[in-house]
Design an enzyme around this catalytic site. Structure first.
Site, mmCIF file in Angstrom:
data_model
loop_
_atom_site.group_PDB
_atom_site.id
_atom_site.type_symbol
_atom_site.label_atom_id
_atom_site.label_comp_id
_atom_site.label_asym_id
_atom_site.label_seq_id
_atom_site.Cartn_x
_atom_site.Cartn_y
_atom_site.Cartn_z
ATOM 1 C CB CYS A 35 -28.604 18.592 162.077
ATOM 2 S SG CYS A 35 -29.855 18.327 160.852
ATOM 3 C CG ASN A 36 -33.491 18.823 163.160
ATOM 4 O OD1 ASN A 36 -33.047 19.880 163.580
ATOM 5 N ND2 ASN A 36 -34.036 18.697 161.972
#
Lengths: 290, 433
Positions: free
Chosen positions: B59-60
């Site tokens: 997600c990052n």
């Protein structure tokens, strides 16, 4: 083998315990992957040397561990050192040695200053003397363990009150567990102290007419310690179900160790007839400290 | 020096973006699901045959690690950017502006930092290690991981383990619920399975805190809310028992640990209410995690004996202290990464010497065999055991002659591909390129 055993001195196990204590203290300064092994290794080596020293004395001096003030203190230190080793193995992240090992070293120090003369000669009195000594040993060890738990409770509670995260390498047990230990050890200490005092009275009656007078410093100080412990246990029981009861128990546990330490110091410097063989008194030999 | 010798034989390349470099809106579009990542790897294999590739998408961050050797060197960064844009249906020009590019040693150092949690949003967080493992595993399954990326990811996992065990970078917790439970509630209570937990309100941190409490053994959980139906719904969702807000005082008497997250604008538990119930609690310790803003519990309640009251600000301060503590471990972690990078790069550079060493060894072996045959023809009376002895002596002699150049090549590999030495060896011993 005999030469090896007779060569083991107090310095051997004191040095081992001191190194283990140094390792415990270093938790506050730096992290290390091997410290745990070194710490347990030195503590175990110290305990083995301590055991062999006591065993060799029992064989070579034809005495049992509780036969003189010197042996009594060393046995108390041995019990606490064994307790420390067990706790270090089962709770490796808890710095219990930082609190327990100084007590062990202090007891060894008291042993060095105490008399090595055997307490009594009469077989009838010896049975009661062992009962008396064993109860006193049990309450002293309980007081020491309770005080360690009490100190840890106060430090942990202080940290929680200040709302700080735990110090690195200095993770304490929960307040719940520490409170349980302080409550239980205070109870055990109070009742074994009473039993020790009562068995002392019986012992005094058995070895009449060379009994220890009620005004003897040892009798007075032990009476005060017993009274303190009974009152402390009573206060703890009375406040247990009240807010702040655990804090009171923690403070009383620490104070109990102070009272016991004061009593031991008094005993080391004040002359007494307690524990002096009858023959020695009759022969006009000097009185000894217990 | 020949043209070939000036070129490194092995190349590593990285193109990617993280929460620091790519805006969230673009990051969401660039992110790959597991299926999309597998499809992208298959497409990579077809587009760049003989090259290795691993796609790490969390997600990052989205990062593509490519590697190649000799003629099949890693694709240029711009080609990788275009490939990623094509995979996700994005404009390559837009991506090119935000994606970072790294090559060779910088790629290795970056991957080691990522796997160790040093490049994460929360410094030292351990989840990334699992994601790195998964990315490598997906590449293996799709046939795009080879000896170079395999060695690099294996070394990254080893480095992450070293950083975790030799430093305290991931030890202290940094989220409010985890700090509340592990550093405070667990310091009061030995266990949670015999404790009564009371959740007041339905704030977003209640469920997260309860997750940590459940992990610690909490079973007896009651939920109260001003809206009874909401309490029932929440209790069903969290596997707890619904309680009545009207009986909050009674619930507080029974509770050992309270997590309060209401949206109330006034105090839910004023001091006067607590004083009324304090005696009925029988001196039992009470931990209150007041995670509501504004606060639900009167701060004066925290002054009462046996009450351990923590607000969001208290816990945030502890989280920050832990974050600082993690940062202090950075130099030690970076030293490990430097050490492991040097070790890996030495191995990579040394790989480039393999063809030359092989040729050298084969050439000497061939010459030795010819000489031995000539010798044995002249001495036909030699016994078989004597022939074996002589053959072994020749082999030992060749190995001893080869040892010093091997040591020199290894030593030179620490500072980069030993191109000069390789070139010298080729010219001295007339080896083919």
């Amino acid at each position: 083998m005999t030469t090896f055993l007779s060569g083991i001195s107090i310095v051997c196990f004191v040095a081992s315990y001191a190194v283990a204590l140094g390792c415990e203290a270093s938790r506050l300064v730096f992290r290390s992957g091997v410290r745990g092994m070194v710490m347990v290794g030195f503590a175990a080596a110290g305990l083995v040397a301590h055991t062999l020293f006591l065993g060799w004395r029992a064989v070579s001096e034809s005495t049992v561990p509780l036969s003189s003030p010197f042996d009594w203190y060393l046995l108390a230190a041995w019990l606490l050192a064994a307790g420390y080793l067990w706790l270090a193995l089962t709770n490796p992240r808890t710095p219990v040695g930082l609190f327990l090992l100084p007590v062990v070293l202090a007891l060894v120090g008291a042993a060095v200053l105490a008399s090595r003369e055997p307490f009594l000669q009469s077989p009838a009195a010896q049975v009661w003397a062992r009962i008396h000594g064993s109860f006193n040993l049990a309450f002293s060890v309980s007081v020491a363990l309770g005080a360690v738990a009490g100190m840890m409770w106060l430090i942990q509670a202080g940290r929680l009150t200040r709302k700080q995260p735990p110090l690195k390498g200095f993770r304490m047990p929960s307040l719940e567990r520490l409170a349980l230990v302080t409550h239980r050890t205070l109870g055990v200490a109070a009742w074994t102290a009473v039993a020790g005092f009562v068995s002392g009275i019986v012992l005094n009656a058995v070895k009449l007419p060379e009994s220890v007078p009620w005004t003897d410093p040892v009798v007075m100080r032990m009476g005060m310690v017993v009274a303190w412990l009974v009152v402390a246990d009573g206060v703890t029981l009375a406040t247990r179900r009240r807010p702040g009861g655990d804090r009171i128990a923690a403070w009383l546990s620490v104070a109990s160790l102070m009272v016991l330490a004061g009593s031991i110091t008094w005993g080391l410097i004040a002359p007494t007839r307690h524990g002096v063989p009858a023959a020695a008194i009759q022969a006009g030999m000097p009185e000894v400290s217990p | 020096m020949t043209a070939t010798a000036t070129k490194a034989a092995t190349t590593l390349s990285l193109v990617g973006g993280t929460h620091r470099t790519v805006p969230l809106e673009l990051r969401e579009r660039l992110a790959f699901s597991a299926e999309q990542a597998a499809a992208a790897l298959v497409a990579f294999r077809e587009r760049f045959p003989g090259r290795e590739g691993v796609l790490l998408s969390t997600c990052n961050r989205v990062e593509f690690y490519a590697a190649g050797e000799h003629e099949a060197a890693a694709p240029p960064a711009e080609e990788l950017v275009a490939f990623l844009a094509e995979c996700r249906g994005l404009d390559p020009g837009r991506l090119a502006g935000v994606l970072t590019r790294q090559a060779d040693e910088a790629v290795v150092k970056h991957l080691f930092s990522v796997a160790s949690g040093l490049d994460s949003m929360v410094l030292g967080e351990p989840q990334i290690l699992g994601q790195v493992k998964q990315a490598w595993s997906l590449a293996r399954d799709n046939g795009t991981s080879g000896p170079l990326t395999g060695g690099m990811f294996q070394a990254a996992l080893r480095t992450a383990k070293r950083v975790a065990s030799e430093t305290a970078i991931g030890r202290e917790r940094t989220s409010i619920p985890s700090v509340a439970v592990a550093d405070f509630a667990a310091a009061v209570f030995e266990q949670f399975d015999d404790k009564r937990i009371l959740l007041i309100g339905a704030g977003k941190m209640a469920a997260e805190t309860l997750r940590y409490l459940r992990a610690g053994g909490a079973r007896d959980v009651t939920v109260v809310n001003r809206t009874a139906s909401r309490a029932v719904e929440l209790a069903a969702r969290l596997g707890a028992r619904p309680g009545s807000f009207a009986e909050l005082a009674a619930e507080l008497v029974a509770a050992d640990l309270v997590v309060s997250t209401t949206g109330a604008s006034e105090l839910v538990v004023p001091l006067s209410l607590f004083e009324r119930i304090e005696r009925a609690r029988g001196g039992r310790p009470l931990v209150v995690l007041d995670l509501a803003v504004p606060r639900d519990f009167d701060p004066a309640i925290g002054e009462r004996p046996g009450v351990w009251l923590y607000s969001v600000d208290d816990l945030a301060a502890a989280c920050n202290a832990n974050r600082h503590s993690r940062k202090r471990e950075m130099p030690a972690a970076l030293a490990i990464i430097e050490e492991e990078t040097l070790r890996f790069m030495t191995d990579v550079h040394h790989r480039a010497t393999a063809p030359v060493i092989e040729q050298l060894r084969a050439g000497w072996s061939e010459t030795g065999d010819l000489e031995l045959e000539r010798l044995f023809r002249r001495l036909p009376d030699l016994a078989e055991t004597e022939r074996v002895e002589i053959r072994q002596a020749f082999e030992r002699y060749a190995a001893k002659l080869l040892h010093p150049p091997l040591v020199s090549l290894r030593s030179e590999s620490q500072s980069g591909p030993p191109l000069g030495l390789l070139d010298a060896l080729r010219r001295l011993f007339q080896l083919r390129e």
